[in-house]
Design an enzyme around this catalytic site. Sequence first.
Site, mmCIF file in Angstrom:
data_model
loop_
_atom_site.group_PDB
_atom_site.id
_atom_site.type_symbol
_atom_site.label_atom_id
_atom_site.label_comp_id
_atom_site.label_asym_id
_atom_site.label_seq_id
_atom_site.Cartn_x
_atom_site.Cartn_y
_atom_site.Cartn_z
ATOM 1 N N GLY A 46 0.777 -1.240 0.000
ATOM 2 C CA GLY A 46 0.000 0.000 0.000
ATOM 3 C C GLY A 46 0.806 1.286 0.000
ATOM 4 O O GLY A 46 0.369 2.303 -0.525
ATOM 5 N N ASP A 105 -4.855 2.298 10.536
ATOM 6 C CA ASP A 105 -6.273 2.024 10.796
ATOM 7 C C ASP A 105 -6.393 1.418 12.197
ATOM 8 O O ASP A 105 -6.453 2.142 13.187
ATOM 9 C CB ASP A 105 -6.819 1.108 9.693
ATOM 10 C CG ASP A 105 -8.315 0.877 9.769
ATOM 11 O OD1 ASP A 105 -8.931 1.235 10.787
ATOM 12 O OD2 ASP A 105 -8.894 0.328 8.812
#
Length: 182
Positions: A46, A105
């Site tokens: 990512g 997150d």
Amino acid sequence: MEAMHPDVDHILFTEEEITAMVKRVGAQISEDYKDKDLVLIAVLRGAVVFMGDLMRAIDCPLAIDFMAVSSYGDGAKSSGIVRIVKDLDIDIKGRDVLIVEDILDSGITLKYLIKNLSSRQPASIEVATFLWKDIEGKQAAINPKYVCTHCPDDFVVGYGLDYAQRYRNLPYVGVLKPEVYS
Ligand code: PRP
Ligand code: MN
Ligand code: MG
């Protein structure tokens, strides 16, 4: 503005906004690390897009390396188990490590990485994350030193972030339509 992908409900951060945020964080890092031995460690996959932009926004000597870990696989929820898929090639002992992530997150990935990399005795270890989903009561105890922007608790894709390996190449960050992942 660029045409929006049909699976995207709305754009959260445009290409122009992202460029400005990354420049700002790059300038901070340049100042903080000008007399250090900086090693940027990007977390595959990512973080590759952010890494590419961030390293070019940093104006001091640095080395780069990559680690591949995965906790989400192709699903929409973290498995809670972090797997090392590829380890570093370089020795970080005594060096100033900056972990580069696309999103913080639950914090499971970064918590694992910080613990793992700390055991290799770097001189310092900090985190630069592009997005921070700092939702109250949800966050693992991680305080990233560099944050481009905070992010709502939506399923976000683009600028490196995927759903089932797709959408990483979108130049903006968008919220995925719920019908795409539910
Ligand atoms: C995603 C994202 C972060 C991590 C953040 O990676 O790129 O690395 O999850 O989530 P957390 O804070 O809840 O741990 P993913 O495991 O999907 O792998 P990828 O980078 O290859 O997409
Ligand atoms: Mn990742
Ligand atoms: Mg992913």
